[in-house]
Motif scaffolding. Structure first.
Motif, short mmCIF file in Angstrom:
data_model
loop_
_atom_site.label_atom_id
_atom_site.label_comp_id
_atom_site.label_asym_id
_atom_site.label_seq_id
_atom_site.Cartn_x
_atom_site.Cartn_y
_atom_site.Cartn_z
N ILE A 1 24.61 18.29 50.97
CA ILE A 1 23.29 18.99 51.07
C ILE A 1 23.70 19.00 52.80
CG2 ILE A 1 21.72 17.86 51.74
CD1 ILE A 1 19.63 20.67 51.19
N GLU A 2 23.39 18.01 53.56
CA GLU A 2 23.76 17.75 55.08
C GLU A 2 25.54 17.70 55.14
OE1 GLU A 2 22.76 13.76 55.72
OE2 GLU A 2 20.33 14.60 55.63
N TYR A 3 26.58 17.66 54.16
CA TYR A 3 27.67 18.20 53.85
C TYR A 3 28.60 17.11 55.18
CZ TYR A 3 28.95 23.23 53.46
OH TYR A 3 28.54 24.03 52.58
N SER A 4 28.08 15.88 54.45
CA SER A 4 28.24 14.37 54.98
C SER A 4 28.81 13.52 53.94
CB SER A 4 26.43 14.22 55.36
OG SER A 4 27.01 12.36 55.56
N GLY A 5 29.99 12.95 54.26
CA GLY A 5 30.21 11.77 53.14
C GLY A 5 31.10 10.65 54.42
N TRP A 6 31.40 10.25 53.00
CA TRP A 6 32.76 8.74 54.04
C TRP A 6 32.73 7.71 53.08
CZ3 TRP A 6 27.53 9.52 53.54
CH2 TRP A 6 27.10 8.57 52.89
N LEU A 7 34.16 7.21 53.50
CA LEU A 7 34.49 5.86 52.22
C LEU A 7 34.34 4.20 52.85
CD1 LEU A 7 37.99 7.29 51.98
CD2 LEU A 7 36.00 7.49 50.40
N PRO B 1 35.88 22.87 42.75
CA PRO B 1 37.22 23.60 44.06
C PRO B 1 36.32 22.07 45.83
CG PRO B 1 34.48 24.61 43.65
CD PRO B 1 34.30 23.02 42.84
N ALA B 2 35.05 21.30 45.88
CA ALA B 2 35.15 21.04 47.03
C ALA B 2 34.31 19.66 46.97
CB ALA B 2 34.89 21.44 47.86
N LEU B 3 34.52 18.82 48.02
CA LEU B 3 33.56 17.23 47.26
C LEU B 3 31.38 17.58 47.88
CD1 LEU B 3 32.94 14.83 47.55
CD2 LEU B 3 33.24 13.97 49.45
N PHE B 4 31.30 19.05 48.93
CA PHE B 4 30.58 19.15 48.85
C PHE B 4 30.23 20.16 47.76
CE2 PHE B 4 31.87 17.26 53.85
CZ PHE B 4 31.02 16.36 53.21
N GLU B 5 30.97 20.44 47.08
CA GLU B 5 30.33 20.95 46.00
C GLU B 5 29.71 20.93 45.18
OE1 GLU B 5 30.27 24.82 45.80
OE2 GLU B 5 30.46 24.38 47.65
N TRP B 6 29.57 19.74 45.17
CA TRP B 6 28.61 18.59 44.13
C TRP B 6 27.00 18.69 44.16
CZ3 TRP B 6 30.25 16.90 39.39
CH2 TRP B 6 31.31 16.73 39.71
N ARG B 7 26.28 20.23 43.47
CA ARG B 7 25.51 20.43 44.61
C ARG B 7 24.59 20.76 42.86
NH1 ARG B 7 24.38 22.38 49.49
NH2 ARG B 7 22.73 22.46 48.93
N ARG C 1 31.67 20.20 62.12
CA ARG C 1 32.32 19.68 63.24
C ARG C 1 30.68 19.37 64.71
NH1 ARG C 1 37.34 19.35 64.75
NH2 ARG C 1 37.09 18.53 66.00
N GLY C 2 29.60 19.48 63.62
CA GLY C 2 28.90 19.16 64.65
C GLY C 2 27.83 20.39 64.39
N GLN D 1 34.65 1.41 57.81
CA GLN D 1 34.52 3.01 56.86
C GLN D 1 35.77 4.29 58.00
OE1 GLN D 1 30.06 3.58 56.05
NE2 GLN D 1 29.73 4.93 57.01
N LEU D 2 35.08 4.65 56.91
CA LEU D 2 36.06 6.50 57.72
C LEU D 2 35.35 7.60 56.95
CD1 LEU D 2 39.63 6.09 56.47
CD2 LEU D 2 39.00 5.94 58.54
N SER D 3 34.39 8.70 58.16
CA SER D 3 33.73 9.33 57.66
C SER D 3 34.45 11.01 57.80
CB SER D 3 32.93 9.42 58.80
OG SER D 3 31.82 8.85 58.81
N PHE D 4 34.31 11.17 56.99
CA PHE D 4 34.79 13.20 56.77
C PHE D 4 34.28 13.91 57.53
CE2 PHE D 4 34.67 11.62 52.34
CZ PHE D 4 36.59 11.67 51.91
N PHE D 5 35.75 14.41 58.59
CA PHE D 5 34.86 15.38 59.76
C PHE D 5 35.44 16.67 59.13
CE2 PHE D 5 35.78 11.50 62.22
CZ PHE D 5 35.27 11.94 63.28
N SER D 6 35.89 17.22 57.85
CA SER D 6 36.14 18.14 57.09
C SER D 6 36.20 17.82 56.01
CB SER D 6 37.59 19.04 57.13
OG SER D 6 37.48 19.96 56.78
N ASN D 7 35.26 19.20 54.91
CA ASN D 7 34.77 19.19 53.61
C ASN D 7 36.33 19.31 52.58
OD1 ASN D 7 33.79 19.46 50.81
ND2 ASN D 7 33.30 21.41 51.90
#
Length: 287
Positions: free
Chosen positions: A121-127, A91-97, A283-284, A7-13
């Motif tokens: 909403i949490e700016y969180s995503g992963w593969l 425009p971005a992954l976390f723009e699916w709102r 970045r937390g 599993q890979l977690s994004f560290f940037s949007n």
């Protein structure tokens, strides 16, 4: 890049071309696009996105898919050319709102398992990959820009440094008060007005909560934990109050940086504010 059980977690949007390249790299592995249950609901624009993607409800039931948690069975559709157009138009992954788009993009394999999951909403995503073989096939297709999304050390747009102790992963009033007390009166009085003006005129890049004076009863600050930034450093909004009322000392590096700007805080564009706010969250900081 940090890998945990494939599993890979994004560290940037993922934004712009990096987001589109991410989607392109995942398409060979996916059969369905899916979203979370509606919260506030989509508006006319969001309804149009759903319609063009072919999300009409029932596909999960018809195909007998075992959907992952957080996915609404009524908001699942097969990947089509039209769906790809809508996916890559964002425009971005976390723009699916909601309301302009359905909430939280998920990309699913043919059996309904998720390879891409997100909580916007949490700016969180992963593969999530099945095994080393699937991971290797994806890595072979992924661009350098995509791989950088998973690096802690990438030089992201909007990258800023916390201003001394005036920004932290978690704001503990007790720890912050200790930090402040140790620095009372350390700032040269002649510099205090210029430093306060610099700190106060910075752009707000992330909203925060109300705060009160931890060293006395001198002030209360609306949105005191909001993050401000000059594009190089970030700090809490009430930092200027502590400097003004208590002469809290700053590092020589920070003061030299302000002086190099002529004690005038640079004005950030809306895009720069977005990038800095995104960096702080992903970045937390500020969570």
């Amino acid at each position: 890049m940090t890998l945990d059980n494939f599993q890979l977690s994004f560290f940037s949007n993922p934004v712009g071309s990096a987001y589109r390249q991410l989607i392109d790299s995942l398409l060979p592995f996916v059969e369905f696009v899916a979203f979370s249950p509606e919260d506030v609901g989509t508006d006319d624009v969001g309804d149009g996105v759903l319609r063009r993607m072919g999300v009409s409800g029932g596909v999960a039931t018809e195909d007998g898919l075992m959907l992952p948690p957080g996915v609404d069975s009524r908001r699942v559709a097969r990947i089509t050319a039209e769906a790809v157009v809508e996916l890559t138009a964002a425009p971005a992954l976390f723009e699916w709102r909601e309301p302009e788009r359905p909430e939280n993009l998920h990309l699913l394999r043919s059996d309904g398992s998720a390879i891409l999951s997100s909580v916007a909403i949490e700016y969180s995503g992963w593969l999530s990959f099945r095994d080393e073989g699937e991971l290797s096939r994806w890595q072979a297709a992924a661009s350098e820009a995509v791989m950088q999304l998973f690096s802690r050390d990438a030089d992201y747009p909007g990258k800023v440094e916390p201003l001394d102790g005036f920004a932290a992963d978690v704001r503990s009033d007790e720890a912050y008060a200790v930090y402040l007390r140790a620095r009372v009166g350390m700032l040269d009085p002649a510099l205090r007005p210029a430093v306060v003006r610099y700190l106060r005129t910075a752009e707000v890049v992330l909203r925060g909560d109300h705060t009160k004076d931890l060293l006395g009863e001198t002030f209360n600050r609306d949105f005191g934990t909001a993050f401000l930034s000059d594009g190089t450093y970030c700090w809490w909004k009430d930092t200027a109050d502590y400097v003004e009322h208590y002469g809290i000392g700053l590092s020589e590096e920070a003061l030299a940086h302000m002086a190099s700007n002529g004690w005038e805080c640079p004005v950030l564009t809306d895009d720069e504010c977005f990038d800095v706010g995104d960096f702080i969250v992903t970045r937390g900081l500020g969570r």
